[in-house]
Structure formats: structure tokens, C-alpha cells
Write a protein that holds these residues in place. Structure first.
Motif, short mmCIF file in Angstrom:
data_model
loop_
_atom_site.label_atom_id
_atom_site.label_comp_id
_atom_site.label_asym_id
_atom_site.label_seq_id
_atom_site.Cartn_x
_atom_site.Cartn_y
_atom_site.Cartn_z
N UNK A 71 -0.39 2.18 17.41
CA UNK A 71 -0.17 3.02 16.22
C UNK A 71 0.74 2.32 15.22
N UNK A 72 1.76 1.62 15.70
CA UNK A 72 2.65 0.88 14.79
C UNK A 72 1.92 -0.27 14.12
N UNK A 73 1.13 -1.01 14.90
CA UNK A 73 0.35 -2.11 14.31
C UNK A 73 -0.65 -1.59 13.28
N UNK A 74 -1.28 -0.47 13.56
CA UNK A 74 -2.24 0.09 12.61
C UNK A 74 -1.55 0.50 11.31
N UNK A 75 -0.36 1.06 11.42
CA UNK A 75 0.41 1.40 10.21
C UNK A 75 0.72 0.14 9.41
N UNK A 76 1.23 -0.87 10.09
CA UNK A 76 1.57 -2.13 9.42
C UNK A 76 0.33 -2.76 8.80
N UNK A 77 -0.75 -2.75 9.54
CA UNK A 77 -2.00 -3.33 9.07
C UNK A 77 -2.49 -2.64 7.79
N UNK A 78 -2.43 -1.32 7.79
CA UNK A 78 -2.85 -0.55 6.61
C UNK A 78 -2.04 -0.95 5.38
N UNK A 79 -0.73 -1.07 5.54
CA UNK A 79 0.13 -1.43 4.42
C UNK A 79 -0.09 -2.88 3.97
N UNK A 80 -0.27 -3.77 4.92
CA UNK A 80 -0.52 -5.18 4.58
C UNK A 80 -1.84 -5.35 3.85
N UNK A 81 -2.86 -4.65 4.29
CA UNK A 81 -4.17 -4.75 3.63
C UNK A 81 -4.07 -4.21 2.21
N UNK A 82 -3.34 -3.13 2.02
CA UNK A 82 -3.14 -2.59 0.67
C UNK A 82 -2.42 -3.61 -0.22
N UNK A 83 -1.41 -4.27 0.32
CA UNK A 83 -0.68 -5.29 -0.43
C UNK A 83 -1.58 -6.48 -0.74
N UNK A 84 -2.38 -6.89 0.23
CA UNK A 84 -3.31 -8.01 0.01
C UNK A 84 -4.32 -7.65 -1.07
N UNK A 85 -4.80 -6.41 -1.05
CA UNK A 85 -5.77 -5.98 -2.05
C UNK A 85 -5.19 -5.99 -3.46
N UNK A 86 -3.88 -5.76 -3.58
CA UNK A 86 -3.23 -5.85 -4.89
C UNK A 86 -3.31 -7.27 -5.43
N UNK A 87 -3.15 -8.26 -4.54
CA UNK A 87 -3.29 -9.65 -4.96
C UNK A 87 -4.71 -9.91 -5.47
N UNK A 88 -5.69 -9.39 -4.74
CA UNK A 88 -7.09 -9.59 -5.13
C UNK A 88 -7.39 -8.91 -6.47
N UNK A 89 -6.83 -7.72 -6.64
CA UNK A 89 -7.05 -6.97 -7.89
C UNK A 89 -6.44 -7.73 -9.05
N UNK A 90 -5.22 -8.27 -8.87
CA UNK A 90 -4.57 -9.03 -9.94
C UNK A 90 -5.37 -10.28 -10.27
N UNK A 91 -5.95 -10.91 -9.25
CA UNK A 91 -6.71 -12.14 -9.48
C UNK A 91 -8.00 -11.85 -10.27
N UNK A 92 -8.62 -10.71 -10.03
CA UNK A 92 -9.86 -10.41 -10.74
C UNK A 92 -9.59 -9.92 -12.16
N UNK A 93 -8.39 -9.41 -12.43
CA UNK A 93 -8.05 -8.93 -13.77
C UNK A 93 -7.65 -10.06 -14.71
N UNK A 94 -7.33 -11.21 -14.15
CA UNK A 94 -6.87 -12.34 -14.99
C UNK A 94 -8.02 -13.04 -15.64
#
Length: 94
Positions: A71-94
Motif C-alpha cells: 500500500x505504501x509503494x502504491x501510494x508512492x508510485x501514484x505520486x511519482x507517476x503524476x510528477x513524471x507526467x508533469x514533465x511529459x506535459x511540460x515537454x509537449x507544451x514547449x
């Protein structure tokens, strides 16, 4: 060795994530998937029996700890994936 961030320390965890690079986030995601696979293998090799539950055996305790870690790993994973997706979103907006 299982290491993870307690959900109760999520503010500290969010500060930790905000300072990671995209590569560090992806590396941690990969580590978590590896740890989750290891835990799932341990659980598969140590199935609980009704006697384990009734006697609160070591196997029962291990399964409780593994479930908590999952359960702790799943929480961390969810947050990390959201943070990674922000990088991807910023890259596509540039």
C-alpha cells in the motif's frame, strides 16, 4: 530491505518528489516495480492458511507487513507517476 515513505509524512514526501529530476523519478518508479514484484513473489510462496490466521503465525505477520508495504509503494508510485507526467506535459507544451 524495504524502504518507503509513510503516508503520514506525505508533505515531506511531496517536497522530496518536487526536487527530483525526471530521470530520478523514473529510476525510483522502476525500483518500486521491482520491489512490488519481489513482495508479490514472497506472498505467492508463503500463502496464508486458516491456521496461520488463527494462530497469528509468523507467516501471518509477514503477510501483514507485505500488505502494508504494498500500500505504501502504491501510494508512492501514484505520486511519482503524476510528477513524471508533469514533465511529459511540460515537454509537449514547449
Amino acid at each position: 530491505m524495504i524502504t518507503f515513505y509513510s503516508i503520514t509524512k506525505s508533505k515531506q514526501f511531496m517536497n522530496y518528489i518536487s526536487n527530483l529530476t525526471e530521470q530520478e523519478i523514473q529510476s525510483r518508479i522502476d525500483e518500486i516495480y521491482s520491489e512490488l514484484n519481489d513482495i508479490k513473489q514472497l506472498k505467492a510462496n508463503n500463502r496464508l492458511s486458516s491456521e496461520d490466521i488463527e494462530d497469528v503465525s509468523d507467516n501471518y505477520q509477514y503477510n501483514l507487513e507485505w500488505n502494508y508495504a504494498i500500500s505504501e509503494y502504491n501510494f508512492e508510485l501514484k505520486e511519482l507517476i503524476a510528477a513524471r507526467n508533469k514533465f511529459h506535459k511540460m515537454a509537449t507544451e514547449e
